[in-house]
Design a protein around this motif. Structure first.
Motif, PDB file in Angstrom:
ATOM      1  N   VAL B 145       0.736  -1.182   0.202  1.00 46.48           N
ATOM      2  CA  VAL B 145       0.139   0.068  -0.013  1.00 46.48           C
ATOM      3  C   VAL B 145       0.902   1.291  -0.003  1.00 46.48           C
ATOM      4  O   VAL B 145       0.463   2.324  -0.352  1.00 46.48           O
ATOM      5  CB  VAL B 145      -0.864   0.080   1.202  1.00 46.48           C
ATOM      6  N   SER B 146       2.069   1.030   0.300  1.00 47.26           N
ATOM      7  CA  SER B 146       3.147   2.318   0.419  1.00 47.26           C
ATOM      8  C   SER B 146       3.227   2.767  -0.975  1.00 47.26           C
ATOM      9  O   SER B 146       3.564   3.910  -1.202  1.00 47.26           O
ATOM     10  CB  SER B 146       4.119   1.899   1.267  1.00 47.26           C
ATOM     11  N   GLU B 147       3.284   2.005  -1.797  1.00 47.24           N
ATOM     12  CA  GLU B 147       3.607   2.507  -3.408  1.00 47.24           C
ATOM     13  C   GLU B 147       2.704   2.004  -4.287  1.00 47.24           C
ATOM     14  O   GLU B 147       3.135   0.981  -5.175  1.00 47.24           O
ATOM     15  CB  GLU B 147       4.966   2.015  -3.560  1.00 47.24           C
ATOM     16  N   LEU B 148       1.479   2.303  -4.398  1.00 48.40           N
ATOM     17  CA  LEU B 148       0.454   1.710  -5.148  1.00 48.40           C
ATOM     18  C   LEU B 148       0.594   2.406  -6.493  1.00 48.40           C
ATOM     19  O   LEU B 148       0.913   3.517  -6.674  1.00 48.40           O
ATOM     20  CB  LEU B 148      -0.819   1.965  -4.635  1.00 48.40           C
ATOM     21  N   PRO B 149       0.176   1.850  -7.794  1.00 43.15           N
ATOM     22  CA  PRO B 149       0.344   2.336  -8.684  1.00 43.15           C
ATOM     23  C   PRO B 149      -1.059   3.191  -9.010  1.00 43.15           C
ATOM     24  O   PRO B 149      -1.908   3.197  -8.212  1.00 43.15           O
ATOM     25  CB  PRO B 149       0.150   1.215  -9.832  1.00 43.15           C
ATOM     26  N   LYS B 150      -0.986   3.830  -9.859  1.00 40.77           N
ATOM     27  CA  LYS B 150      -2.310   4.877 -10.274  1.00 40.77           C
ATOM     28  C   LYS B 150      -3.363   3.596 -10.695  1.00 40.77           C
ATOM     29  O   LYS B 150      -3.104   2.595 -11.341  1.00 40.77           O
ATOM     30  CB  LYS B 150      -2.052   5.724 -11.547  1.00 40.77           C
ATOM     31  N   LEU B 151      -4.485   3.830 -10.142  1.00 38.98           N
ATOM     32  CA  LEU B 151      -5.628   2.758 -10.448  1.00 38.98           C
ATOM     33  C   LEU B 151      -6.656   3.407 -10.977  1.00 38.98           C
ATOM     34  O   LEU B 151      -6.949   4.385 -11.419  1.00 38.98           O
ATOM     35  CB  LEU B 151      -6.225   2.473  -8.928  1.00 38.98           C
ATOM     36  N   ALA B 152      -7.498   2.306 -11.971  1.00 39.27           N
ATOM     37  CA  ALA B 152      -8.672   2.714 -12.980  1.00 39.27           C
ATOM     38  C   ALA B 152      -9.732   3.376 -12.094  1.00 39.27           C
ATOM     39  O   ALA B 152      -9.754   3.327 -10.681  1.00 39.27           O
ATOM     40  CB  ALA B 152      -8.977   1.508 -13.465  1.00 39.27           C
ATOM     41  N   PHE B 153     -10.546   4.129 -12.767  1.00 38.62           N
ATOM     42  CA  PHE B 153     -11.702   4.418 -12.140  1.00 38.62           C
ATOM     43  C   PHE B 153     -11.521   5.691 -10.846  1.00 38.62           C
ATOM     44  O   PHE B 153     -10.321   6.085 -10.821  1.00 38.62           O
ATOM     45  CB  PHE B 153     -12.579   3.706 -11.687  1.00 38.62           C
ATOM     46  N   ASP B 154     -12.093   5.486  -9.929  1.00 38.70           N
ATOM     47  CA  ASP B 154     -11.879   6.144  -8.653  1.00 38.70           C
ATOM     48  C   ASP B 154     -11.283   5.080  -7.591  1.00 38.70           C
ATOM     49  O   ASP B 154     -11.772   5.254  -6.304  1.00 38.70           O
ATOM     50  CB  ASP B 154     -13.301   6.834  -8.189  1.00 38.70           C
ATOM     51  N   HIS B 155     -10.679   3.890  -7.994  1.00 37.84           N
ATOM     52  CA  HIS B 155     -10.470   2.937  -6.960  1.00 37.84           C
ATOM     53  C   HIS B 155      -9.358   3.439  -5.863  1.00 37.84           C
ATOM     54  O   HIS B 155      -9.401   2.790  -5.096  1.00 37.84           O
ATOM     55  CB  HIS B 155      -9.760   2.143  -7.789  1.00 37.84           C
ATOM     56  N   THR B 156      -8.646   4.590  -6.432  1.00 40.42           N
ATOM     57  CA  THR B 156      -7.813   5.191  -5.381  1.00 40.42           C
ATOM     58  C   THR B 156      -8.459   5.514  -4.033  1.00 40.42           C
ATOM     59  O   THR B 156      -8.344   5.352  -3.132  1.00 40.42           O
ATOM     60  CB  THR B 156      -6.895   6.256  -5.860  1.00 40.42           C
ATOM     61  N   ALA B 157      -9.810   6.285  -4.459  1.00 35.72           N
ATOM     62  CA  ALA B 157     -10.426   6.834  -3.280  1.00 35.72           C
ATOM     63  C   ALA B 157     -10.923   5.864  -2.684  1.00 35.72           C
ATOM     64  O   ALA B 157     -11.219   5.891  -1.563  1.00 35.72           O
ATOM     65  CB  ALA B 157     -11.560   7.717  -3.935  1.00 35.72           C
ATOM     66  N   ILE B 158     -11.441   4.507  -3.122  1.00 33.97           N
ATOM     67  CA  ILE B 158     -12.227   3.391  -2.600  1.00 33.97           C
ATOM     68  C   ILE B 158     -11.044   3.012  -1.647  1.00 33.97           C
ATOM     69  O   ILE B 158     -11.245   2.622  -0.515  1.00 33.97           O
ATOM     70  CB  ILE B 158     -12.514   2.454  -3.617  1.00 33.97           C
ATOM     71  N   PHE B 159      -9.802   2.611  -2.173  1.00 33.99           N
ATOM     72  CA  PHE B 159      -8.712   2.316  -1.212  1.00 33.99           C
ATOM     73  C   PHE B 159      -8.515   3.123  -0.172  1.00 33.99           C
ATOM     74  O   PHE B 159      -8.414   2.551   0.883  1.00 33.99           O
ATOM     75  CB  PHE B 159      -7.510   2.110  -2.139  1.00 33.99           C
ATOM     76  N   GLU B 160      -8.384   4.455  -0.216  1.00 30.53           N
ATOM     77  CA  GLU B 160      -8.269   5.236   0.869  1.00 30.53           C
ATOM     78  C   GLU B 160      -9.238   5.166   1.871  1.00 30.53           C
ATOM     79  O   GLU B 160      -9.031   5.078   3.085  1.00 30.53           O
ATOM     80  CB  GLU B 160      -7.964   6.764   0.300  1.00 30.53           C
ATOM     81  N   LYS B 161     -10.638   4.908   1.325  1.00 30.79           N
ATOM     82  CA  LYS B 161     -11.651   4.897   2.361  1.00 30.79           C
ATOM     83  C   LYS B 161     -11.349   3.674   3.226  1.00 30.79           C
ATOM     84  O   LYS B 161     -11.845   3.643   4.500  1.00 30.79           O
ATOM     85  CB  LYS B 161     -12.886   4.922   1.709  1.00 30.79           C
TER      86      LYS B 161
END
Lengths: 255, 255
Positions: B145-161
């Motif tokens: 999780v410390s170095e995630l790639p750019k994710l599709a859609f809004d998946h980065t926001a989902i991950f952060e939540k």
DNA sequence: ATATAAGGTGTAATTTCTACACTAAGTATG
DNA sequence: CATACTTAGTGTAGAAATTACACCTTATAT
């Protein structure tokens, strides 16, 4: 035959809804109906209440239900929640938070309907008039949570989830003010806690704790128009409240 | 013309989907596409990781994304979440909890798609093989999780939540074991907490607190195959854990 | 003036939280 | 086998928060 159907399906989409999905072929796409249901908590006559509507549509016509309607294509769900609450109850400008999404297959008798629950705690003074703006609802009414009627669909489960949520929430964030008028007494505040948690609290410990948060501002004034000794009025200090809330958030974000 | 379209729409529904909605006329019903996205946390090589897939379909073909697919009409969303995770990663029998529902209008480039996020913390030993069962995904892979790639859609926001959620959660429920093998050392457990909270914890205070919960059972054994002094192994006591968890729940339900 | 009902206050015992540093034990190396 | 290295493992004192508990004050109503 199949080609004709597919063709007309696309035509229908173009005509009825510009924003309709055009999803890649090959994917098994099923569309579902999508609603939002709102649990709005208020505090009235010393009791915790929620806002229900009397339905004016089948299914469950004439039943009590949480205010809920369909989400439209061109609105985000947070925005939809506000619109829906307004249309069914006349209450506007209410900030709600998401509760949970209910997606059991048979929760709606007429087909597959997935619903997102939202909840809010609001202040009932300024006596907002309750009148449905659309006619999906006959009327809207505050009901004490201690004696709710049978509700339509799985709304009882949605309500119970929301009650759990606010119980948790007031235990780590002092948000109970949201249910009280601008100016309130400590005893009133304690009653709010007691009716949400459904247990008695110790008066001295409660007051000590609340005042220690440092978010209550003592007004010079006393209660008016009350039999027997009048209590001191407080209001809550938005500045300090915001600070505390930030700390709360920073605990969550923590870098 | 319109009648023909409506007719064919019904024919299409009957042919393609027996379980399709038959909703009352008069209601403004918009159907939306519905997906589930999963955030699966694991702990590997001393790091917190999540499971991503490489997409094999447009949009975002070849991007990394959370495992996610469409929900079908005849399955509840909790069940759908398990199926979807299995189809995209090969992982079965994983209990997930709901996280949040993301319903912004433009979160999907091809149309209105609402998604429900689910999350789980799982044990990576028994080295479950990762191989997508369908070909919506090319492969599945654990990413720190410390170095995630750019994710599709809004998946980065989902991950952060989801990260916020598990941070909160481990602060009031000792569930970090779920990420570790059956037998673990206290230092390993501490590392799990540290990587989720992203801060260092005091060794003595941490051990004191964990042992005080009373849900750890000291095994006679020591670590094997490790350079330098071997640590005592613990496992967690399901019985006592269940009791604690009940207490936690009863606090929530509180009557 | 008196009765009534709620307002308002303090302390001691207990528990929980925090900060902090050294010795013990097993492995690797020469 | 002696030594170096690395992690395991342990206790205490001060601060802060939590709990349990009972009486006097004050405004109003009669």
């Amino acid at each position: 035959m199949i080609i004709v159907i597919i063709f007309f399906t696309f035509v229908k989409r173009i005509i009825f809804n510009q924003n309709q999905n055009i999803l890649q072929p090959g994917l098994p796409v099923f569309e579902s109906v999508f609603t939002i249901d709102c649990v709005i908590f208020g505090f009235q006559e010393g009791e915790l209440k929620i806002l229900l509507i009397e339905r004016n549509e089948d299914p469950y016509k004439d039943w009590w239900a949480l205010p809920g309607l369909f989400v439209e294509h061109n609105e985000g769900i947070d925005v939809a929640a506000e619109r829906i609450l307004y249309e069914l109850t006349g209450l506007g400008d209410i900030y709600m938070e998401q509760l949970y999404t209910f997606g059991e297959v048979n929760r709606h008798p007429d087909g597959r309907v997935i619903t997102v629950g939202y909840y809010a705690m609001i202040r009932l003074t300024g006596h907002k008039e309750l009148k449905p703006v659309t006619n999906y609802a006959k009327k809207a009414f505050w009901h004490p949570v201690s004696e709710l009627p049978k509700l339509a669909f799985d709304h009882t489960a949605i309500f119970e989830k929301s009650l759990q949520k606010i119980r948790r929430k007031i235990s780590y964030q002092p948000i109970a003010f949201e249910l009280l008028p601008e100016k309130f007494t400590l005893t009133q505040l304690q009653h709010v806690y007691e009716s949400i948690l459904n247990k008695k609290l110790d008066k001295r410990n409660f007051r000590k704790k609340m005042l220690n948060y440092g978010i209550l501002k003592e007004l010079g004034e006393k209660q008016r128009g009350v039999s027997y000794r009048a209590a001191t009025l407080y209001k809550f200090d938005r500045r300090k409240y915001a600070k505390l809330f930030q700390k709360e958030l920073s605990f969550m974000k923590e870098d």
